[in-house]
Write an enzyme that holds these catalytic residues in place. Sequence first.
Site, PDB file in Angstrom:
ATOM      1  N   LEU A  65      47.541  37.523  40.812  1.00  0.00           N
ATOM      2  CA  LEU A  65      48.513  36.550  40.301  1.00  0.00           C
ATOM      3  C   LEU A  65      47.798  35.472  39.485  1.00  0.00           C
ATOM      4  O   LEU A  65      46.579  35.312  39.592  1.00  0.00           O
ATOM      5  CB  LEU A  65      49.256  35.936  41.496  1.00  0.00           C
ATOM      6  CG  LEU A  65      50.086  36.961  42.293  1.00  0.00           C
ATOM      7  CD1 LEU A  65      50.446  36.440  43.673  1.00  0.00           C
ATOM      8  CD2 LEU A  65      51.333  37.348  41.510  1.00  0.00           C
ATOM      9  N   PRO A  66      48.563  34.701  38.674  1.00  0.00           N
ATOM     10  CA  PRO A  66      47.898  33.776  37.758  1.00  0.00           C
ATOM     11  C   PRO A  66      47.084  32.662  38.439  1.00  0.00           C
ATOM     12  O   PRO A  66      45.937  32.443  38.078  1.00  0.00           O
ATOM     13  CB  PRO A  66      49.074  33.172  36.962  1.00  0.00           C
ATOM     14  CG  PRO A  66      50.167  34.183  37.059  1.00  0.00           C
ATOM     15  CD  PRO A  66      50.006  34.829  38.396  1.00  0.00           C
ATOM     16  N   THR A  97      42.046  34.714  40.568  1.00  0.00           N
ATOM     17  CA  THR A  97      41.030  33.654  40.541  1.00  0.00           C
ATOM     18  C   THR A  97      41.744  32.347  40.844  1.00  0.00           C
ATOM     19  O   THR A  97      42.539  31.859  40.027  1.00  0.00           O
ATOM     20  CB  THR A  97      40.375  33.550  39.148  1.00  0.00           C
ATOM     21  OG1 THR A  97      39.769  34.799  38.844  1.00  0.00           O
ATOM     22  CG2 THR A  97      39.319  32.461  39.128  1.00  0.00           C
ATOM     23  N   LYS A 172      32.715  33.206  42.159  1.00  0.00           N
ATOM     24  CA  LYS A 172      33.346  33.448  40.850  1.00  0.00           C
ATOM     25  C   LYS A 172      33.239  32.204  39.954  1.00  0.00           C
ATOM     26  O   LYS A 172      32.892  32.317  38.769  1.00  0.00           O
ATOM     27  CB  LYS A 172      34.815  33.841  41.095  1.00  0.00           C
ATOM     28  CG  LYS A 172      35.717  33.822  39.889  1.00  0.00           C
ATOM     29  CD  LYS A 172      35.560  35.021  39.000  1.00  0.00           C
ATOM     30  CE  LYS A 172      36.432  34.868  37.763  1.00  0.00           C
ATOM     31  NZ  LYS A 172      36.241  35.913  36.787  1.00  0.00           N
ATOM     32  N   LYS A 247      40.620  27.345  32.436  1.00  0.00           N
ATOM     33  CA  LYS A 247      41.160  27.316  33.811  1.00  0.00           C
ATOM     34  C   LYS A 247      40.026  27.431  34.842  1.00  0.00           C
ATOM     35  O   LYS A 247      39.945  26.666  35.798  1.00  0.00           O
ATOM     36  CB  LYS A 247      42.151  28.480  33.989  1.00  0.00           C
ATOM     37  CG  LYS A 247      42.634  28.682  35.412  1.00  0.00           C
ATOM     38  CD  LYS A 247      43.215  30.076  35.637  1.00  0.00           C
ATOM     39  CE  LYS A 247      43.110  30.454  37.096  1.00  0.00           C
ATOM     40  NZ  LYS A 247      43.475  31.817  37.398  1.00  0.00           N
TER      41      LYS A 247
HETATM   42  P1  NAD Z   1      48.703  37.897  33.682  1.00  0.00           P
HETATM   43  O1  NAD Z   1      49.411  36.622  33.383  1.00  0.00           O
HETATM   44  O2  NAD Z   1      48.580  38.943  32.614  1.00  0.00           O
HETATM   45  O3  NAD Z   1      49.418  38.627  34.943  1.00  0.00           O
HETATM   46  C1  NAD Z   1      49.951  37.953  36.056  1.00  0.00           C
HETATM   47  C2  NAD Z   1      51.159  38.761  36.531  1.00  0.00           C
HETATM   48  O4  NAD Z   1      51.643  38.157  37.743  1.00  0.00           O
HETATM   49  C3  NAD Z   1      52.327  38.746  35.527  1.00  0.00           C
HETATM   50  O5  NAD Z   1      52.684  40.082  35.213  1.00  0.00           O
HETATM   51  C4  NAD Z   1      53.435  38.001  36.257  1.00  0.00           C
HETATM   52  O6  NAD Z   1      54.730  38.469  35.946  1.00  0.00           O
HETATM   53  C5  NAD Z   1      53.065  38.285  37.720  1.00  0.00           C
HETATM   54  N1  NAD Z   1      53.651  37.343  38.661  1.00  0.00           N
HETATM   55  C6  NAD Z   1      53.629  35.990  38.639  1.00  0.00           C
HETATM   56  N2  NAD Z   1      54.283  35.492  39.717  1.00  0.00           N
HETATM   57  C7  NAD Z   1      54.710  36.567  40.433  1.00  0.00           C
HETATM   58  C8  NAD Z   1      55.452  36.705  41.646  1.00  0.00           C
HETATM   59  N3  NAD Z   1      55.894  35.665  42.333  1.00  0.00           N
HETATM   60  N4  NAD Z   1      55.710  37.966  42.081  1.00  0.00           N
HETATM   61  C9  NAD Z   1      55.282  39.041  41.392  1.00  0.00           C
HETATM   62  N5  NAD Z   1      54.591  38.963  40.231  1.00  0.00           N
HETATM   63  C10 NAD Z   1      54.320  37.744  39.765  1.00  0.00           C
HETATM   64  O7  NAD Z   1      47.278  37.488  34.260  1.00  0.00           O
HETATM   65  P2  NAD Z   1      45.942  38.389  34.323  1.00  0.00           P
HETATM   66  O8  NAD Z   1      45.190  38.274  33.057  1.00  0.00           O
HETATM   67  O9  NAD Z   1      46.306  39.736  34.866  1.00  0.00           O
HETATM   68  O10 NAD Z   1      45.102  37.570  35.414  1.00  0.00           O
HETATM   69  C11 NAD Z   1      45.418  37.622  36.799  1.00  0.00           C
HETATM   70  C12 NAD Z   1      44.333  36.862  37.555  1.00  0.00           C
HETATM   71  O11 NAD Z   1      43.055  37.454  37.270  1.00  0.00           O
HETATM   72  C13 NAD Z   1      44.223  35.376  37.142  1.00  0.00           C
HETATM   73  O12 NAD Z   1      43.968  34.621  38.297  1.00  0.00           O
HETATM   74  C14 NAD Z   1      43.031  35.369  36.189  1.00  0.00           C
HETATM   75  O13 NAD Z   1      42.359  34.116  36.168  1.00  0.00           O
HETATM   76  C15 NAD Z   1      42.151  36.461  36.787  1.00  0.00           C
HETATM   77  N6  NAD Z   1      41.227  37.110  35.840  1.00  0.00           N
HETATM   78  C16 NAD Z   1      41.652  37.474  34.590  1.00  0.00           C
HETATM   79  C17 NAD Z   1      40.746  38.087  33.718  1.00  0.00           C
HETATM   80  C18 NAD Z   1      41.186  38.510  32.338  1.00  0.00           C
HETATM   81  O14 NAD Z   1      40.308  38.821  31.503  1.00  0.00           O
HETATM   82  N7  NAD Z   1      42.478  38.558  32.030  1.00  0.00           N
HETATM   83  C19 NAD Z   1      39.428  38.331  34.120  1.00  0.00           C
HETATM   84  C20 NAD Z   1      39.033  37.986  35.414  1.00  0.00           C
HETATM   85  C21 NAD Z   1      39.955  37.371  36.271  1.00  0.00           C
END
Ligand code: NAD
Length: 296
Positions: A65-66, A97, A172, A247
Amino acid sequence: MANIAFIGLGNMGGPMAINLVKAGHEVCVFDLSAEAVAHVVEVGASTKTSAIACVQGAQFVISMLPAGKHVDAVYLSESNGLINHIEPGTLVIDSSTIDAATSCKVAKALAEKNINFVDAPVSGGVGGAVAGTLSFMVGGSSKEFSQAEPILEAMGKNIFHAGEHGAGQIAKVCNNMLLSVLMLGTSEALQLGLANGLDPKVLSNIMSKSSGSNWTLDVYNPCPDVMENVPASNDYQGGFMVDLMAKDLGLAMETSLASQSSTPMGALARSLYAMHAASGNGSKDFSSIFNLFNKS
Ligand code: NAD
């Protein structure tokens, strides 16, 4: 093979869930976005009308999740928190994260219901999520780590036990704070060379074989056209977004304040990345910070 509920199918969670399906697990997925769900169901996952329905009967619950507020709400909300629906003995793996304090709060609340928990944030980006080569930094007891390891192996290559609950999140933010500082240092050194007439390819080669060698220089060079297949040579598209780096640096600063640590390089990096994001670069790759030092 295991019964797994997967909540949060965004840029990272989608491909991670797909790799679990490909490894032969029974995966039930849920996201607020119907489109994100459909994409994973297409490759063989099942879905239900709510996250609550998905976790019933699951041996593992994974979330991607975000931010901390989403993780807190999904698990602990008084009205519809998953805590009241996950069966005792289940392992919850949160790969988002987030701040270590929220991870520890969720771990403690779940433990009171005999539900196990690990924080397991990842490194490796969307490319690593698709390829199944992520690094996982895991916080939890040795028993919880052993329970998580075989599941994480379907999504990652390096699985580290960082310590107790919250330790994965601390590892991390330490890693990403260092990465941001290396990217800034590499960018300003390359721009200094350019401003003094050096060819950036020649300078990169010299420094990567000398004591300035580091990952941002050798593998992810921020100067356009020094390397192929890096975001810098593709108008800074793809890769790891400036907004996400900003972030993570915010989380690093919260962590630093909580332990009264001295992190002047991280503080400067946070300000520079916040400024870069505010100038309209939030959705570009984090190596675009190179342009901050451009003289022209
Ligand atoms: P994203 O915004 O693409 O995906 C998050 C998903 O969570 C969305 O599809 C959203 O609809 C869903 N969501 C939100 N609230 C929800 C709920 N209550 N129930 C169900 N679904 C829900 O984000 P991401 O890029 O996939 O990143 C996710 C996590 O991974 C974050 O914490 C980010 O910091 C971490 N991260 C991302 C990357 C990257 O390169 N994108 C790399 C390492 C870590």
